[in-house]
Motif scaffolding. Structure first.
Motif, PDB file in Angstrom:
ATOM      1  N   LYS A 129      -2.914  -8.773  -6.794  1.00 34.27           N
ATOM      2  CA  LYS A 129      -2.172  -8.092  -6.487  1.00 34.27           C
ATOM      3  C   LYS A 129      -1.088  -7.755  -7.864  1.00 34.27           C
ATOM      4  CE  LYS A 129       0.871  -6.361  -2.226  1.00 34.27           C
ATOM      5  NZ  LYS A 129       1.305  -6.855  -1.359  1.00 34.27           N
TER       6      LYS A 129
ATOM      7  N   ASN B  35      -0.488  -4.093  -9.278  1.00 31.36           N
ATOM      8  CA  ASN B  35       0.768  -3.738  -9.719  1.00 31.36           C
ATOM      9  C   ASN B  35       1.947  -3.292 -10.380  1.00 31.36           C
ATOM     10  OD1 ASN B  35       1.199  -3.225  -6.639  1.00 31.36           O
ATOM     11  ND2 ASN B  35       2.128  -5.342  -5.645  1.00 31.36           N
TER      12      ASN B  35
ATOM     13  N   ASN C 275       0.170  -0.652 -11.769  1.00 27.14           N
ATOM     14  CA  ASN C 275       0.224   0.725 -11.846  1.00 27.14           C
ATOM     15  C   ASN C 275       1.656   1.345 -12.324  1.00 27.14           C
ATOM     16  OD1 ASN C 275      -2.460   0.176 -10.329  1.00 27.14           O
ATOM     17  ND2 ASN C 275      -1.592   0.875  -8.328  1.00 27.14           N
TER      18      ASN C 275
ATOM     19  N   LYS D 267      11.664   2.814  -6.026  1.00 25.77           N
ATOM     20  CA  LYS D 267      10.012   3.914  -5.439  1.00 25.77           C
ATOM     21  C   LYS D 267      10.175   5.753  -5.009  1.00 25.77           C
ATOM     22  CE  LYS D 267       5.741   4.727  -2.832  1.00 25.77           C
ATOM     23  NZ  LYS D 267       4.308   4.154  -2.079  1.00 25.77           N
TER      24      LYS D 267
ATOM     25  N   HIS E 151       7.227  -5.869 -11.790  1.00 28.05           N
ATOM     26  CA  HIS E 151       6.082  -5.902 -10.916  1.00 28.05           C
ATOM     27  C   HIS E 151       5.270  -7.049 -12.228  1.00 28.05           C
ATOM     28  CE1 HIS E 151       5.363  -3.963  -7.810  1.00 28.05           C
ATOM     29  NE2 HIS E 151       6.171  -2.823  -8.048  1.00 28.05           N
TER      30      HIS E 151
ATOM     31  N   THR F 108       1.750   6.381  -6.015  1.00 30.14           N
ATOM     32  CA  THR F 108       0.345   4.650  -5.324  1.00 30.14           C
ATOM     33  C   THR F 108       1.926   3.066  -5.140  1.00 30.14           C
ATOM     34  OG1 THR F 108       0.348   4.699  -7.419  1.00 30.14           O
ATOM     35  CG2 THR F 108      -1.165   5.813  -6.164  1.00 30.14           C
TER      36      THR F 108
ATOM     37  N   ASP G 204       4.509   0.239  -5.421  1.00 34.53           N
ATOM     38  CA  ASP G 204       5.038  -0.508  -4.542  1.00 34.53           C
ATOM     39  C   ASP G 204       6.267  -0.645  -4.866  1.00 34.53           C
ATOM     40  OD1 ASP G 204       2.742  -0.336  -2.337  1.00 34.53           O
ATOM     41  OD2 ASP G 204       1.947  -2.229  -3.609  1.00 34.53           O
ATOM     42  N   GLU G 205       6.862  -1.518  -3.949  1.00 29.75           N
ATOM     43  CA  GLU G 205       7.881  -2.075  -4.205  1.00 29.75           C
ATOM     44  C   GLU G 205       8.166  -3.896  -4.786  1.00 29.75           C
ATOM     45  OE1 GLU G 205      11.343  -0.808  -4.672  1.00 29.75           O
ATOM     46  OE2 GLU G 205      11.109   1.112  -3.784  1.00 29.75           O
TER      47      GLU G 205
ATOM     48  N   GLU H 270       8.263  -7.223  -5.567  1.00 30.57           N
ATOM     49  CA  GLU H 270       8.860  -8.738  -5.382  1.00 30.57           C
ATOM     50  C   GLU H 270       9.911  -9.166  -5.164  1.00 30.57           C
ATOM     51  OE1 GLU H 270       6.942 -13.011  -4.768  1.00 30.57           O
ATOM     52  OE2 GLU H 270       6.037 -11.394  -5.290  1.00 30.57           O
TER      53      GLU H 270
ATOM     54  N   VAL I  18      12.376  -6.625  -2.222  1.00 32.75           N
ATOM     55  CA  VAL I  18      12.066  -6.782  -1.380  1.00 32.75           C
ATOM     56  C   VAL I  18      12.841  -8.469  -1.263  1.00 32.75           C
ATOM     57  CG1 VAL I  18      10.007  -7.142   0.449  1.00 32.75           C
ATOM     58  CG2 VAL I  18       9.616  -5.396  -1.180  1.00 32.75           C
TER      59      VAL I  18
END
Length: 448
Positions: A16, A20, A23, A94, A153, A217, A219-220, A222, A225
């Motif tokens: 993942k 990420n 992307n 994002k 990322h 597409t 994601d934030e 990690e 987050v």
């Protein structure tokens, strides 16, 4: 038993993270390409067309006014940095990057439909300036947010490489912004000045849609987050920066000054080369496109090198080489002729794709690495955009220094001083290429 279940979970998490990171890099490239295609088609148009269309009554000062419209966007870039940086550190990267993209696309498309001075008088340049200010507001959040997101990322040992895709996108946008005008030179002059110059601005609508699809597409990161989960989000990032990271902000701002070389080459030399050396307009546009296209491919290589040997060695080496090549390139441009431009091409490509790109490739990772996650977007955005103020007015400043006597040495000296300041600030900044992502920007007391 726990060990057997932990292994697949770790593998899934690792896959993942790679997805990420990939992307984020692709989105950073596409989004930044659009942003800076939009941003620099205005600069190209200002250097070549806007004087006659929007400042026809200004006489000899018309070209200076036209070039100054490039700079007004850099006034709102720090304001954009404050706005987008605050939102990016508060609500996430994002959604902010999507909003930034929409603002740039809309303002650029509208430039392509603004009536000329001959049609609506003084309102024409006023509207153009307002839309350029909107472009600057958007640009204040794009490259800092995209760089921070890509860097966050990425795996620790690939932060420089993956973050550099943002700058490759910026550079590719510059390639497109110059190349798109080349076929337009085949149009009759009347057609070019009435509707032909508008085509690049109208095409931005298509590119905006493509970039938005890619950006959705994401994601934030990690690390962001986790900051939200642990309630480490700062209410007012700017106050936190001023209170705890003023030295870092000053150093990053100083390191940003080298970016003025970008507008000196891509904008000022367009008009200088055609008016002083008599080099055809289409050849100068082709030179800018080829030099920046070469940089698109070299930027990731310089960034990869910084992941191996460090940010400082690559950044400072680029500064030293730039100082030498700036003088050589501008001298060749000033003393050359339309029949003998090979030296301009060689030195210009070495400067843009070589020396300048060494610094340009490193900063998308190096600058955000100086700040902790909770103020990273704001810290990089505000510091970078303050430094970029100079870049915005460089074409007008260079035109003023050059003057009626075409003083290339003064322009080279001004550029070299800015680059030297960037190199010195880098020498006093922290080396970060081996620091784990979660520890970036933290001082000793932050870990206590």
């Amino acid at each position: 038993m726990p060990s057997t279940t932990a292994a697949p979970a770790k593998a899934i998490r690792s896959e993942k993270q790679r997805r990420n990171a990939r992307n984020a890099a692709i989105s950073g490239f596409a989004g930044s390409a659009l942003e800076y295609y939009d941003f620099f088609i205005f600069a190209t148009a200002a250097a070549l067309y806007l004087k006659d269309l929007y400042f026809p009554d200004a006489g000899a000062a018309g070209q200076l006014f036209s070039l100054a419209t490039i700079g007004v966007a850099y006034i709102t870039r720090p304001l954009g940095a404050l706005l987008w940086g605050h939102l990016g550190d508060r609500i996430g990267r994002k959604n902010v990057l999507i909003a930034v993209l929409l603002l740039m696309g809309a303002s650029t498309f509208l430039v392509g439909v603004v009536p000329t001075y001959a049609q609506i008088g003084v309102w024409a340049p006023v509207i153009i300036v307002v839309l350029r200010l909107a472009q600057g507001l958007s640009a204040g959040g794009e490259s800092p947010g995209s760089s921070a997101l890509s860097m966050e990322h990425a795996a620790d040992n690939h932060r420089g490489f993956l973050a550099s895709w943002t700058m490759s996108g910026v550079t590719f946008g510059i390639v497109l912004s110059s190349a798109v005008f080349i076929p337009l030179q085949l149009l009759p002059q009347d057609a070019l000045m009435s509707w032909g110059w508008r085509i690049p601005f109208l095409l931005s609508a298509v590119v905006t849609i493509v970039a938005l699809i890619l950006r959705r597409t994401l994601d934030e990161p990690e690390v962001f987050v986790e900051a939200k989960v642990h309630r480490q989000v700062v209410k007012v990032p700017l106050l936190e920066l001023l209170r705890r990271h003023p030295r870092t902000m000053i150093l990053v701002t100083g390191m940003s000054l080298f970016t003025m070389v970008n507008t000196m080459i891509n904008v000022f030399t367009l008009s200088y080369g055609t008016s002083v050396s008599g080099i055809p307009r289409d050849e100068m546009l082709l030179f800018v496109s080829v030099a920046n296209l070469a940089a698109v491919f070299l930027l990731p290589l310089w960034a990869h090198l910084s992941d191996r040997i460090g940010r400082k060695p690559v950044f400072i080496t680029g500064a030293v080489l730039q100082v030498v090549l700036i003088f050589a390139f501008l001298r060749a441009l000033a003393t050359g002729s339309a029949d003998n431009t090979w030296m301009v091409w060689v030195l210009g490509i070495l400067l843009v794709a070589g020396a300048y790109s060494m610094m340009n490739a490193v900063y998308p990772a190096y600058f955000p690495e100086q700040f902790p996650a909770k103020v990273r977007y704001s810290g990089m955005a505000i510091s970078l955009m303050i430094g970029l103020l100079l870049a915005g007015f460089t074409p007008a400043i260079a035109a003023g220094i050059s003057g009626a006597h075409h003083n290339w040495f003064g322009v080279a000296l001004f550029s070299a001083i800015c680059v030297v300041i960037s190199g010195v600030c880098a020498a006093f900044s922290r080396e970060t290429f081996r620091t784990p992502t979660e520890q970036l920007g933290l001082r000793q007391q932050d870990n206590a």
